[in-house]
Design a protein around this motif. Structure first.
Motif, PDB file in Angstrom:
ATOM      1  N   ASP A   1      41.457   0.520  55.997  1.00 42.95           N
ATOM      2  CA  ASP A   1      41.374  -1.078  56.243  1.00 42.95           C
ATOM      3  C   ASP A   1      42.174  -2.913  57.502  1.00 42.95           C
ATOM      4  OD1 ASP A   1      39.914  -0.703  53.708  1.00 42.95           O
ATOM      5  OD2 ASP A   1      41.990  -0.002  53.052  1.00 42.95           O
TER       6      ASP A   1
ATOM      7  N   PRO B   1      35.496  -4.133  51.852  1.00 40.34           N
ATOM      8  CA  PRO B   1      35.760  -3.676  50.545  1.00 40.34           C
ATOM      9  C   PRO B   1      35.038  -2.083  50.781  1.00 40.34           C
ATOM     10  CG  PRO B   1      33.499  -5.118  51.198  1.00 40.34           C
ATOM     11  CD  PRO B   1      34.536  -4.938  52.192  1.00 40.34           C
ATOM     12  N   ARG B   2      36.189  -1.229  49.876  1.00 39.62           N
ATOM     13  CA  ARG B   2      36.248   0.306  50.152  1.00 39.62           C
ATOM     14  C   ARG B   2      34.780   0.963  50.315  1.00 39.62           C
ATOM     15  NH1 ARG B   2      40.519   3.071  45.773  1.00 39.62           N
ATOM     16  NH2 ARG B   2      42.209   1.639  46.362  1.00 39.62           N
TER      17      ARG B   2
END
Length: 153
Positions: free
Chosen positions: A7, A147-148
């Motif tokens: 991330d 976003p994941r």
């Protein structure tokens, strides 16, 4: 809750290329900001188009109601003067919208796109992506770069 190291930065579409300066990112960002204002103005223009059309239809109903209520002369006058009237010389609002879309708006969008292609490999929102990196709290939940579903988790 901490986030994964995946991330830790923007995706490739939101990273500046080698040799792209801060000044260039700032300038292209300002150009994109200007386009966003044009997009906003276009929304108002469409709103003007819809509101004017709605007013004309309501006016037509008012004319019919005046006629039903026995006010023939006033109904005739309003119908002749106002119902279906051009909003500017020779044009209804749809014609104004079309001229704006096909002229100024299309040219502005293309100019902004050309600048991005020439200066930053066509990438969009580089300035904002870098601002996000500067402002977010790295490593904390709800501060991920992606976003994941995009970060490989």
């Amino acid at each position: 809750m901490e986030t994964s190291m995946r991330d830790d930065g923007p995706d490739a579409n939101h990273r500046r290329g080698a040799g792209v300066s801060d000044a260039t990112v700032l300038a292209v960002g300002k150009l994109s900001e200007a386009l966003e204002v044009v997009e906003h103005a276009r929304g108002y223009l469409y709103g003007f188009h819809r509101l004017t059309g709605t007013a004309d239809l309501a006016l037509g109903e008012a004319v019919d109601l005046l006629r039903t209520a026995g006010h023939e002369s006033l109904a005739d006058s309003l119908e002749q003067r106002m119902v279906g009237r051009n909003v500017i010389s020779g044009r209804w609002t749809f014609q104004i919208v079309e001229d704006y879309d096909d002229g100024y708006y299309a040219e502005f969008k293309e100019a902004e796109r050309q600048a991005r292609l020439e200066l930053v490999e066509g990438k969009r929102h580089l300035f904002e992506a870098e601002m996000k990196e500067d402002r977010r709290s790295h490593g904390l939940a709800h501060h991920q770069a992606l976003p994941r579903e995009l970060d490989g988790q």
